[in-house]
Motif scaffolding. Structure first.
Motif, PDB file in Angstrom:
ATOM      1  N   ASN A 319      17.014  -8.813  35.868  1.00  0.00           N
ATOM      2  CA  ASN A 319      17.738  -7.550  36.137  1.00  0.00           C
ATOM      3  C   ASN A 319      19.023  -7.096  36.192  1.00  0.00           C
ATOM      4  OD1 ASN A 319      15.212  -6.860  35.054  1.00  0.00           O
ATOM      5  ND2 ASN A 319      14.608  -6.200  36.798  1.00  0.00           N
ATOM      6  N   TYR A 320      19.920  -8.446  36.836  1.00  0.00           N
ATOM      7  CA  TYR A 320      20.828  -8.144  37.766  1.00  0.00           C
ATOM      8  C   TYR A 320      21.632  -9.624  37.065  1.00  0.00           C
ATOM      9  CZ  TYR A 320      19.277  -4.583  40.461  1.00  0.00           C
ATOM     10  OH  TYR A 320      18.671  -3.029  40.808  1.00  0.00           O
ATOM     11  N   LYS A 323      25.297 -10.594  38.610  1.00  0.00           N
ATOM     12  CA  LYS A 323      25.209 -10.711  40.005  1.00  0.00           C
ATOM     13  C   LYS A 323      25.565 -11.891  39.692  1.00  0.00           C
ATOM     14  CE  LYS A 323      25.320  -6.571  41.588  1.00  0.00           C
ATOM     15  NZ  LYS A 323      26.616  -5.904  42.274  1.00  0.00           N
TER      16      LYS A 323
END
Length: 429
Positions: A319-320, A323
């Motif tokens: 989901n990220y 990053k």
């Protein structure tokens, strides 16, 4: 160890039992010592003289354990192979005057230990564990492993914008757990824990106590390919290092294998039981001198020593993903990661990378590389501290996880076994 998919679940089952038995760092070192004693290791006191005989031994100090195995024929200049890890985890720690409360609620005053994800401690059933220090200087472990405390979150009806504006927690006002109703009585918590620990409350003069999520470890996923548990950071590595050291004990080795599991890594390692303290160096030097070595032998032994600093790292988050570094995205069950940071937040260099990669190849274990996104600050480990303090080659490794510093973290269910296999081959030299 011959790692095959899903064939290492006996190791992961044992890790789950280790985590359950180790709600605090003091319980963790006791659990590790119990496993090592079954492999023939014996505890030695730091205040007594050490012998030169071969065999396994260990020292305990607070929440730290240093264990080593001297093979037959080891000389005073025989180098060491060290697996380093840490026993502490982020959580809520009990204050010196713990009994508090207001408006008819009885609460426990706590401090935030390390970089905890505060929201993950909300609305969980929490137990208490740690150690009680008695008037005569002895300690007793205590573990209330049942729902005792809870940090209640404010209802959405009273914080209408929480889902739009984000949850904002004040560490002092919002993180104090409740544990009862009625009048606040000073000394109540310690009296309760003294009874749980089977000691007299009047004999308790100090304590180191902390919360833990009482939900047990569990396999997760369609094919049970994940393990969800508290304290994976970093008891997963402590358990793997303990298993690896026990597995090589009794072998004819060209080195002296060592497990060094420190306390206080999550707050900077600056203590007598942390990696910045003298404990590891003292133990290694005393081992050299006990075998008749000189300072010259000590220098030769340290020059040939290698440390694998084993700590959890970041798996790519679905989901990220932005990053993470776009070319380094470790996956669960892909094997241990080699962690690199050119600013020395990790200690890995080309030499250390080659040593650990060769160990993985000998063990038949796949491995992955990890570096941080250039725009994100990088965490650190005991690796750079160990390398700088003792002047020994150090490589940072670990298992990729999600939800690091949460009350409940997630790893691949095969990775603990793969890490233990790689560490065993590393300790064999």
């Amino acid at each position: 160890m011959n790692p095959q998919p899903h064939f290492g679940r006996g190791h992961t089952d044992d890790l789950a039992a280790f985590l359950t038995a180790s709600p605090s760092q003091y319980h963790a070192v006791a659990s590790a010592a119990e496993r090592l004693e079954k492999a023939g290791f014996q505890q030695v006191a730091e205040t007594e003289a050490w012998g030169a005989e071969a065999g396994g031994r260990y020292v305990l100090r607070g929440g730290a354990i240093i264990a080593w195995y001297v093979p037959e024929g080891a000389g005073p200049a025989t180098p060491f192979r060290v697996v380093g890890a840490h026993t502490d985890s982020t959580n809520l720690r009990v204050k010196p005057r713990p009994d508090s409360g207001s408006f008819g609620w009885r609460q426990i005053a706590v401090e935030i230990y390390g970089g905890a994800l505060l929201n993950t401690w909300l609305d969980r059933d929490l137990g208490l564990s740690g150690r009680l220090v008695l008037r005569d200087g002895t300690t007793t472990l205590v573990n209330v492993d049942r729902p005792l405390l809870r940090v209640p979150q404010l209802a959405v009806h009273l914080d209408r914008g929480v889902n739009d504006n984000g949850l904002k927690l004040d560490k002092q006002r919002h993180m104090q757990p409740v544990w009862g109703l009625g009048e606040v009585k000073e000394g109540d918590l310690i009296a309760f824990l003294a009874e749980e620990g089977g000691v007299a409350a009047a004999d308790v003069v100090g304590w180191d106590l902390m919360t833990h999520d009482v939900q047990p470890p569990a396999y997760l996923g369609r094919d049970r390919e994940f393990l969800a548990a508290g304290r994976l950071d970093n008891l997963l590595s402590v358990h793997a290092g303990t298993a690896a050291l026990a597995a090589v004990a009794g072998a004819d080795l060209p080195c002296i294998p060592v497990l060094a599991a420190f306390d206080h890594e999550e707050t900077g390692s600056e203590s007598d039981t942390g990696a910045l303290g003298p404990l590891l160096g003292n133990v290694l030097e005393r081992s050299v001198f006990a075998r008749g070595g000189s300072y010259e032998d000590r220098a030769r032994a340290f020059a040939g020593t290698v440390c694998a600093s084993a700590d959890t790292g970041h798996a790519v988050h679905p989901n990220y993903a932005e990053k993470h570094d776009p070319t380094h995205r470790p996956m669960p069950n892909g094997g241990p990661i080699l962690k690199v940071n050119v600013s020395q937040r990790y200690a890995t260099d080309g030499t250390g990378r080659g040593i650990f990669a060769a160990a993985c190849e000998r063990a038949g274990v796949p491995w992955q590389s990890f570096v941080s996104n250039n725009a994100m600050p990088c965490g650190t480990t005991i690796g750079p501290i160990t390398a700088a303090r003792h002047g020994i080659t150090t490589v940072d490794v670990g298992v990729p996880i999600l939800s690091m510093h949460s009350a409940r973290e997630l790893c691949g269910a095969d990775d603990p076994f793969l890490l233990a296999g790689a560490l065993k081959a590393f300790l064999e030299g």
